[in-house]
Enzyme design. Sequence first.
Site, short mmCIF file in Angstrom:
data_model
loop_
_atom_site.label_atom_id
_atom_site.label_comp_id
_atom_site.label_asym_id
_atom_site.label_seq_id
_atom_site.Cartn_x
_atom_site.Cartn_y
_atom_site.Cartn_z
CG PHE B 14 -35.32 -96.47 47.41
CD1 PHE B 14 -36.58 -96.12 47.88
CD2 PHE B 14 -34.38 -95.47 47.23
CE1 PHE B 14 -36.89 -94.80 48.16
CE2 PHE B 14 -34.69 -94.15 47.50
CZ PHE B 14 -35.94 -93.81 47.96
CB CYS B 15 -33.38 -102.19 45.87
SG CYS B 15 -33.14 -103.84 45.23
N PRO B 16 -32.15 -103.61 48.84
CG PRO B 16 -31.32 -105.19 50.37
CD PRO B 16 -30.91 -104.00 49.54
#
Lengths: 376, 77
Positions: B14-16
């Site tokens: 999801f992140c990055p």
Amino acid sequence: MVILGGGVGGTIVANQVARQMSDDLKKGTLGVTVITDSEQHVYQPMFLYLAFDQVVPSEAKKPERGLLHRYVKMVVGAADHVDQDQKTVVMTDGTSVPYDYLVIATGSRPAPEQVAGLPEGGHLFYTEEGALRLRQALHDFEGGRVVITVGVPHKCPVAPLEFTLMLKAWLEAKGLGQKTEIVYTYPIGRIHSLEPVAQWAAPVFDDQKIESHIFFNPEQVDPEHKTITSLEGETLDYDLLVAVPPHTGQDVIGRSKLGDAGQWVPTDRASLRMKGSDDIFVLGDATDLPISKAGSTAHFEADVVAANLVSLLNGGLGSVRYDGKVFCFIETGLTKATYITFDYLNPPKPSEPTEMIHMFKMAYNRLYWLTPAGLL
Amino acid sequence: MADSVKIVDGRNSFCPGPLMELIKGIRQEPVGTVFEVWSSDAGSAKDIPEWVRRAGHELISNTQDGDVFKIQVKKLK
């Protein structure tokens, strides 16, 4: 057992193992050594507040020795490389530290030099020196166009939003709101990598009249003409440039030939073992995992690594798995904050910012020292 | 698949996220490198080609393999 790196992740592993294995440490049948290049443990999130003159540098540091369990040995010095064949960490002074198990917790470092002209033309708040320089620049600022730019990869993925929103509130409080234009840039096609966070932040930016430019990867800064150009070909003028700089893995990883081209260590996303190795664990920013480089990531990974090391040292299989958990506070100005938590399978859901969450963050900034101690 | 293709495993990131992982790879590898991004996010099949076009690299392919989107990109400059 040797832990390379005295940041939050490495210190947690050392303390959790030492606490659970203190009899073995006391008898001398187990040794736990932390190798760190500084006697000081630094709580890096304080640098954000340092830039706004809300704290001073001494509030971000404590002696690492005081945070470590009394049976943990601390070696202060620079590691030259890891010798996997000899199972030792070779120091730059020629001494060696042997290991049966090694934990690589070397973190990352800001690399503003990867963007031509950025060190001369821009500011950052990722080091004490950089935050102090930015503090002076903000103190002297009388209005103009502030550009915020974001390199890849970077640690603390909410920092670009936090700095922008804190800057807006700080300028308003200083009476410079009407004299300042804030321009926020971001490398991908929305204003934050996390889609729910981008959806939350976009109307906030609109409401606060913060201009945003997406698909903007900083490529070159011209300090003389005060312009920044992206690799996508867009050029922006600035009066004050603040960068969340690109980061790189540590040089000791490169010298040890353990990493990829960016000096990130190939790591199994669940076991946190270095790929191809049974006796080396990796955590925090040092991994090549596609997850946030953040203190909380290192913290949750350290819990897994410590549990697996204690298991292995006691004859277990060390099969605790990391689920990708990350937690981040998000400052949304000077008086309110929100937070997000997510893992490999569950996306975050940011809630409405409140004063209470901001106060909790302020309190955590003081309570932080219990985290590396392995207590919080 | 050619041996020289570098896999960027952005599944469940999801992140990055997959695009930022690709940008990281492109920044650190030499011109001519071919990347294959794996993503579990349907948005990647649109976002990655859009960035590749803006950044002046080459989109080689964009396919779906079960739940995984696979996008091949060549670094041109």
